[in-house]
Design an enzyme around this catalytic site. Structure first.
Site, PDB file in Angstrom:
ATOM      1  N   ASP A  29       0.854  -1.187   0.000  1.00  0.00           N
ATOM      2  CA  ASP A  29       0.000   0.000   0.000  1.00  0.00           C
ATOM      3  C   ASP A  29       0.890   1.237   0.000  1.00  0.00           C
ATOM      4  OD1 ASP A  29      -3.119   0.750   0.713  1.00  0.00           O
ATOM      5  OD2 ASP A  29      -1.694   2.271   1.398  1.00  0.00           O
ATOM      6  N   CYS A  48     -15.017   6.758  -3.390  1.00  0.00           N
ATOM      7  CA  CYS A  48     -15.388   6.832  -1.970  1.00  0.00           C
ATOM      8  C   CYS A  48     -15.270   8.256  -1.450  1.00  0.00           C
ATOM      9  CB  CYS A  48     -14.484   5.934  -1.143  1.00  0.00           C
ATOM     10  SG  CYS A  48     -14.689   4.215  -1.554  1.00  0.00           S
TER      11      CYS A  48
END
Ligand SMILES: [Zn+2]
Length: 339
Positions: free
Chosen positions: A55, A183
């Site tokens: 990530d 989102c």
């Protein structure tokens, strides 16, 4: 085998043999946001022996509503998500070997990341990485499980190279940037994350234990608010598909590498160094000590320049928050980090 897995071994679909396979499996989770954190937690509890979690970002307070592995102290310390996930998994199941990689997935490292794993789980939040992943997984013959969730709806599909349609068989062209809700623009509720990730991880477990007949074999779509669940039966791979039909890997072979990219809907831009590098964070933080709100941990240095917040990682990447203008971000990067 310890009693930790007894209920899972009792489940006929897994059994003792399946559990052994899980313990010996290697899975890559790409992106450790809401979906990826959920995958990582479920897989580690299930006893998947080796998890590679990659990530590029750090934990923020806005993540805590749905990103189950993280806690308030991770956000206040601005821990990279991969590191926070590894620490939490160490508390959940210390037998799981976790390889936490704080990096941007791009065409220079994607093949290396997937080369030694049995399976790839999509926990990303953007199509750029998904199309790249699709190319790399088709090229190396790795199964990957696509998943996406925003607002109250989500979708997933299991992609087995040569057997099922791939992402480009279904959606040949990548949606234009800014054309899909994210989102950060449309919001998201946790139940859809739990739904999509549960189906993805179920598929992962089936694949790892060898229960291929149980795979759902479709494009699944869910809306937990509108109560709409669909299962669109997948056909065969499209022989004309650029990726899995003609083996032309447009995203993997792209001539240009984006060195700066707006992070969709986040009011932030990621700037990458033009060559692979490593930053001495301690001396860097001394160089920027005169700026405001300087904070350093083992993985990153964060500071403010006017209204912009700049976070510099050890691999030389920076995330500039407070702008979606690539030029503004690049010039701040040049000013404080170098070109
Ligand atoms: Zn295809």
């Amino acid at each position: 085998m310890n009693e930790r897995y007894s209920r899972q071994i009792l489940f006929p679909g897994i059994g003792k043999g399946g559990q052994e396979k899980l313990l010996n499996s290697r899975v890559l989770v790409v992106g450790c946001g809401a979906l990826g954190a959920s995958h990582s937690e479920m897989l580690s509890r299930a006893g998947v022996g080796h998890l590679k979690i990659v990530d590029r970002d750090f934990v923020e307070y806005t993540n805590l509503q749905r990103q189950t592995l993280f806690k308030e102290s991770d956000a206040s310390e601005r821990l990279p998500k991969a590191i926070a996930a590894k620490m939490r998994i160490g508390e959940i199941n210390s037998d799981v070997e976790v390889d936490a990689i704080v990096a941007d997935v791009n065409r220079s490292n994607v093949e290396q990341l997937i080369a030694d794993v049995d399976l790839v789980l999509d926990g990303t939040d953007n199509f750029q990485i998904r199309y790249l992943l699709n190319d790399a997984c088709i090229k190396l013959g790795k199964t990957w499980i696509y998943g996406a969730a925003v607002s109250s709806y989500g979708t997933t599909m299991t992609i087995i190279p040569g057997e099922t349609p791939c992402l480009r068989c279904i959606f040949e062209d990548m949606p234009d940037a800014g054309s899909s809700p994210t989102c950060d623009t449309a919001g998201v509720i946790m139940p859809i994350i739990a739904t999509v990730s549960a189906v993805q991880v179920s598929e992962a477990i089936k694949l790892l234990v060898g229960a291929r007949d149980e795979l759902h074999g479709s494009l699944m779509q869910f809306d937990v608010w509108a109560n709409d669940w669909r299962k669109i039966k997948a056909s065969n791979p499209n022989p004309e598909c650029p990726a899995c039909g003609r083996h032309v890997y447009d995203f993997l072979d792209a001539e240009t590498q984006e060195f700066a990219a707006a992070l969709c809907g986040r009011d932030a831009v990621q700037v990458s160094p033009s060559t692979s590098t490593s930053i001495d964070l301690k001396s860097f933080s001394e160089r920027v000590a005169h700026l405001s709100d300087v904070k350093q941990n083992e993985y990153l240095v964060r500071f403010k320049s006017g209204e912009k917040e700049i976070t510099v990682f050890r691999d030389g990447r920076a995330i500039v928050k407070g702008t979606d203008d690539v030029a503004v971000a690049r010039s701040l990067y040049a000013r404080y980090v170098g070109s």
